[in-house]
Design a protein around this motif. Structure first.
Motif, PDB file in Angstrom:
ATOM      1  N   LYS A 125       1.886 -25.389   4.816  1.00  0.00           N
ATOM      2  CA  LYS A 125       2.361 -25.953   5.400  1.00  0.00           C
ATOM      3  C   LYS A 125       2.565 -26.148   6.630  1.00  0.00           C
ATOM      4  O   LYS A 125       2.721 -27.601   7.264  1.00  0.00           O
ATOM      5  CB  LYS A 125       3.948 -25.643   4.885  1.00  0.00           C
ATOM      6  CG  LYS A 125       4.109 -25.312   3.514  1.00  0.00           C
ATOM      7  CD  LYS A 125       5.452 -25.234   2.808  1.00  0.00           C
ATOM      8  CE  LYS A 125       4.775 -25.343   1.405  1.00  0.00           C
ATOM      9  NZ  LYS A 125       4.812 -26.775   1.144  1.00  0.00           N
ATOM     10  N   MET A 126       2.236 -25.618   7.435  1.00  0.00           N
ATOM     11  CA  MET A 126       1.868 -25.678   9.183  1.00  0.00           C
ATOM     12  C   MET A 126       0.890 -26.624   9.069  1.00  0.00           C
ATOM     13  O   MET A 126       1.009 -27.317  10.188  1.00  0.00           O
ATOM     14  CB  MET A 126       1.989 -24.424  10.026  1.00  0.00           C
ATOM     15  CG  MET A 126       2.869 -22.872   9.282  1.00  0.00           C
ATOM     16  SD  MET A 126       4.842 -24.242  10.346  1.00  0.00           S
ATOM     17  CE  MET A 126       3.406 -23.736  12.095  1.00  0.00           C
ATOM     18  N   LYS A 127      -0.056 -26.466   8.256  1.00  0.00           N
ATOM     19  CA  LYS A 127      -1.916 -27.749   9.315  1.00  0.00           C
ATOM     20  C   LYS A 127      -0.921 -28.983   8.420  1.00  0.00           C
ATOM     21  O   LYS A 127      -1.183 -30.085   9.144  1.00  0.00           O
ATOM     22  CB  LYS A 127      -2.493 -27.159   8.069  1.00  0.00           C
ATOM     23  CG  LYS A 127      -4.371 -27.929   8.059  1.00  0.00           C
ATOM     24  CD  LYS A 127      -4.930 -27.380   7.092  1.00  0.00           C
ATOM     25  CE  LYS A 127      -5.108 -27.203   5.834  1.00  0.00           C
ATOM     26  NZ  LYS A 127      -4.835 -28.872   5.268  1.00  0.00           N
ATOM     27  N   THR A 128      -0.946 -29.230   7.258  1.00  0.00           N
ATOM     28  CA  THR A 128       0.266 -30.245   6.953  1.00  0.00           C
ATOM     29  C   THR A 128       0.794 -31.300   7.393  1.00  0.00           C
ATOM     30  O   THR A 128       0.877 -32.334   7.746  1.00  0.00           O
ATOM     31  CB  THR A 128       0.536 -29.781   5.249  1.00  0.00           C
ATOM     32  OG1 THR A 128      -0.357 -29.378   3.787  1.00  0.00           O
ATOM     33  CG2 THR A 128       1.271 -31.269   4.146  1.00  0.00           C
ATOM     34  N   THR A 129       2.013 -30.084   8.496  1.00  0.00           N
ATOM     35  CA  THR A 129       2.389 -30.932   8.825  1.00  0.00           C
ATOM     36  C   THR A 129       2.294 -31.191  10.637  1.00  0.00           C
ATOM     37  O   THR A 129       2.015 -32.411  11.014  1.00  0.00           O
ATOM     38  CB  THR A 129       4.145 -29.995   9.279  1.00  0.00           C
ATOM     39  OG1 THR A 129       5.050 -29.819   8.352  1.00  0.00           O
ATOM     40  CG2 THR A 129       4.721 -30.834   9.780  1.00  0.00           C
ATOM     41  N   LEU A 130       0.925 -30.734  10.550  1.00  0.00           N
ATOM     42  CA  LEU A 130       0.306 -31.104  11.645  1.00  0.00           C
ATOM     43  C   LEU A 130      -0.936 -32.225  12.084  1.00  0.00           C
ATOM     44  O   LEU A 130      -0.699 -33.054  13.137  1.00  0.00           O
ATOM     45  CB  LEU A 130      -0.681 -29.753  12.328  1.00  0.00           C
ATOM     46  CG  LEU A 130      -1.439 -29.612  13.760  1.00  0.00           C
ATOM     47  CD1 LEU A 130      -0.562 -29.743  14.424  1.00  0.00           C
ATOM     48  CD2 LEU A 130      -1.982 -29.139  13.449  1.00  0.00           C
ATOM     49  N   LEU A 131      -1.413 -31.865  10.671  1.00  0.00           N
ATOM     50  CA  LEU A 131      -1.706 -33.291  10.357  1.00  0.00           C
ATOM     51  C   LEU A 131      -1.834 -33.854   9.595  1.00  0.00           C
ATOM     52  O   LEU A 131      -2.296 -35.625   9.169  1.00  0.00           O
ATOM     53  CB  LEU A 131      -3.452 -32.443   9.676  1.00  0.00           C
ATOM     54  CG  LEU A 131      -4.322 -31.651  10.698  1.00  0.00           C
ATOM     55  CD1 LEU A 131      -5.204 -30.914   9.308  1.00  0.00           C
ATOM     56  CD2 LEU A 131      -4.813 -31.925  11.902  1.00  0.00           C
ATOM     57  N   LYS A 132      -0.617 -34.477   8.954  1.00  0.00           N
ATOM     58  CA  LYS A 132       0.070 -34.978   8.902  1.00  0.00           C
ATOM     59  C   LYS A 132       0.098 -36.760   9.152  1.00  0.00           C
ATOM     60  O   LYS A 132       0.843 -37.029  10.447  1.00  0.00           O
ATOM     61  CB  LYS A 132       1.690 -34.997   7.747  1.00  0.00           C
ATOM     62  CG  LYS A 132       1.876 -35.674   6.446  1.00  0.00           C
ATOM     63  CD  LYS A 132       3.492 -35.623   6.659  1.00  0.00           C
ATOM     64  CE  LYS A 132       3.640 -35.904   5.141  1.00  0.00           C
ATOM     65  NZ  LYS A 132       5.193 -35.466   4.363  1.00  0.00           N
ATOM     66  N   PRO A 133      -0.107 -37.917   8.100  1.00  0.00           N
ATOM     67  CA  PRO A 133       0.048 -39.927   9.352  1.00  0.00           C
ATOM     68  C   PRO A 133       2.014 -39.633   9.221  1.00  0.00           C
ATOM     69  O   PRO A 133       2.393 -39.071   8.152  1.00  0.00           O
ATOM     70  CB  PRO A 133      -0.103 -40.127   8.246  1.00  0.00           C
ATOM     71  CG  PRO A 133      -1.176 -39.900   7.283  1.00  0.00           C
ATOM     72  CD  PRO A 133      -1.047 -38.266   7.546  1.00  0.00           C
ATOM     73  N   ASN A 134       2.370 -40.181  10.256  1.00  0.00           N
ATOM     74  CA  ASN A 134       3.391 -40.661  10.732  1.00  0.00           C
ATOM     75  C   ASN A 134       4.946 -40.197  11.301  1.00  0.00           C
ATOM     76  O   ASN A 134       5.571 -40.161  10.901  1.00  0.00           O
ATOM     77  CB  ASN A 134       3.901 -41.482   9.534  1.00  0.00           C
ATOM     78  CG  ASN A 134       3.207 -42.317   8.787  1.00  0.00           C
ATOM     79  OD1 ASN A 134       2.390 -42.922  10.091  1.00  0.00           O
ATOM     80  ND2 ASN A 134       2.590 -43.165   7.526  1.00  0.00           N
ATOM     81  N   VAL A 135       4.075 -38.113  11.212  1.00  0.00           N
ATOM     82  CA  VAL A 135       5.080 -37.443  11.564  1.00  0.00           C
ATOM     83  C   VAL A 135       4.867 -37.146  13.097  1.00  0.00           C
ATOM     84  O   VAL A 135       3.955 -37.469  13.346  1.00  0.00           O
ATOM     85  CB  VAL A 135       4.216 -35.946  10.962  1.00  0.00           C
ATOM     86  CG1 VAL A 135       5.721 -34.925  11.280  1.00  0.00           C
ATOM     87  CG2 VAL A 135       4.690 -36.065   9.281  1.00  0.00           C
ATOM     88  N   ASN A 160      -6.842 -33.362   6.361  1.00  0.00           N
ATOM     89  CA  ASN A 160      -5.854 -32.962   5.803  1.00  0.00           C
ATOM     90  C   ASN A 160      -5.455 -33.505   4.357  1.00  0.00           C
ATOM     91  O   ASN A 160      -4.762 -32.990   3.215  1.00  0.00           O
ATOM     92  CB  ASN A 160      -4.375 -33.707   5.999  1.00  0.00           C
ATOM     93  CG  ASN A 160      -3.238 -32.522   5.735  1.00  0.00           C
ATOM     94  OD1 ASN A 160      -3.764 -31.330   5.609  1.00  0.00           O
ATOM     95  ND2 ASN A 160      -2.099 -33.123   5.847  1.00  0.00           N
ATOM     96  N   ALA A 161      -6.998 -33.818   3.607  1.00  0.00           N
ATOM     97  CA  ALA A 161      -6.852 -34.158   1.678  1.00  0.00           C
ATOM     98  C   ALA A 161      -6.551 -33.319   1.248  1.00  0.00           C
ATOM     99  O   ALA A 161      -5.861 -32.331   0.431  1.00  0.00           O
ATOM    100  CB  ALA A 161      -8.409 -34.684   1.240  1.00  0.00           C
ATOM    101  N   ASP A 162      -7.481 -31.332   1.661  1.00  0.00           N
ATOM    102  CA  ASP A 162      -7.323 -30.120   0.645  1.00  0.00           C
ATOM    103  C   ASP A 162      -5.747 -29.295   1.805  1.00  0.00           C
ATOM    104  O   ASP A 162      -6.120 -28.940   2.503  1.00  0.00           O
ATOM    105  CB  ASP A 162      -8.746 -29.715   0.922  1.00  0.00           C
ATOM    106  CG  ASP A 162      -8.926 -27.654   0.272  1.00  0.00           C
ATOM    107  OD1 ASP A 162      -7.491 -27.736  -0.041  1.00  0.00           O
ATOM    108  OD2 ASP A 162      -9.338 -26.633   0.943  1.00  0.00           O
ATOM    109  N   LYS A 163      -4.979 -29.625   1.208  1.00  0.00           N
ATOM    110  CA  LYS A 163      -4.112 -28.850   1.846  1.00  0.00           C
ATOM    111  C   LYS A 163      -3.879 -27.863   1.558  1.00  0.00           C
ATOM    112  O   LYS A 163      -2.820 -26.841   2.512  1.00  0.00           O
ATOM    113  CB  LYS A 163      -2.393 -29.339   0.671  1.00  0.00           C
ATOM    114  CG  LYS A 163      -2.079 -31.068   1.443  1.00  0.00           C
ATOM    115  CD  LYS A 163      -1.265 -31.979   1.149  1.00  0.00           C
ATOM    116  CE  LYS A 163      -0.841 -33.416   1.012  1.00  0.00           C
ATOM    117  NZ  LYS A 163      -0.990 -33.343   1.938  1.00  0.00           N
ATOM    118  N   MET A 164      -4.462 -26.434   1.017  1.00  0.00           N
ATOM    119  CA  MET A 164      -4.488 -25.278   1.131  1.00  0.00           C
ATOM    120  C   MET A 164      -5.611 -24.467   1.445  1.00  0.00           C
ATOM    121  O   MET A 164      -5.917 -23.428   0.956  1.00  0.00           O
ATOM    122  CB  MET A 164      -4.771 -25.002  -1.125  1.00  0.00           C
ATOM    123  CG  MET A 164      -3.465 -25.287  -1.728  1.00  0.00           C
ATOM    124  SD  MET A 164      -1.710 -24.601  -0.612  1.00  0.00           S
ATOM    125  CE  MET A 164      -2.301 -22.780  -0.581  1.00  0.00           C
TER     126      MET A 164
END
Length: 234
Positions: A105-115, A158-162
């Motif tokens: 989840k930390m990775k998803t937030t780090l790499l998520k567009p528009n965040v 970030n395609a593979d969120k896990m």
């Protein structure tokens, strides 16, 4: 899944059940209690339960931990706020979020567009101006040989969120050290350091108990102060 405490013992399937995903936090609590009751019959002790970030599981964990934000303990408020007091017994299971899910989840937030994550005058955001985070890490990949950081461009996908392996590499001590040489990456460094602390506190078997406590509380206090600062700023 069940995870024995012995260092080299693999996890094993403990319970299999079907669900149409309409359960609530009470169902989660009943499931945990049933598992504990059945294992007690075989003299198997459960030291803790962990789950992903499903809101129903998190609510069940908060209730079982007795956090004041979920349940009032004798109707008395803690002078330290609702997050510092929980119910804990040496013979009772502890309830924690799965560390792998925290990392991803930390990775998803780090790499998520528009965040956009603001730290003072620095930003932690992949989409800020010229995708600041991506530039920091991609500059590292381009300017430093791979044997130093072990990163590749697919780690920023970030395609593979896990993909836990990706955040484990991105937040490595080597990457954090090398990022100090890239201007304006202060917030990125801090974010990755928090992530590294969380991962090591739960998963690094060579860490001492004191080191684990320090790292998880450092991250906890920093995140609380950061959130408070963002709230006041807004």
């Amino acid at each position: 899944m069940g995870q024995p405490l012995h260092d080299k013992s693999p996890a094993f399937c403990l319970v299999i059940f079907g669900s149409e995903n309409s359960f609530n936090n009470i169902d989660v609590l009943n499931r945990w209690r049933y598992v504990q009751k059945e294992l007690n019959k075989s003299e198997i002790t459960i030291f803790g339960f962990s789950s992903d970030a499903d809101r129903r599981c998190l609510k069940a964990m908060r209730i079982q931990s007795g956090l004041l934000s979920s349940i009032s303990l004798e109707n008395k408020d803690s002078p330290y706020g609702p997050y510092f007091q929980c119910k804990y017994g040496i013979h009772s299971p502890v309830y924690i979020q799965d560390a792998v899910h925290i990392g991803t989840k930390m990775k998803t937030t780090l790499l998520k567009p528009n965040v956009v994550l603001l730290m003072e005058r620095f930003f932690v955001s992949k989409d800020f101006i010229e995708k600041l985070i991506e530039i920091h890490l991609q500059n590292l990949i381009v300017t430093v040989t791979k044997d130093k950081h072990l990163l590749c461009n697919s780690d920023l996908d970030n395609a593979d969120k896990m993909n836990f392996r990706a955040i484990d590499k991105i937040s490595s001590n080597e990457v954090i050290k090398l990022l100090h040489g890239i201007p304006e990456s202060d917030a990125t460094i801090q974010y990755l350091q928090i992530t590294r602390n969380i991962i090591d506190a739960f998963l690094n078997k060579s860490s001492s108990i004191a080191d684990r406590i320090y790292k998880i509380w450092y991250s906890t206090f920093f995140l609380r102060i950061w959130r408070s600062w963002l709230t006041c700023k807004n």
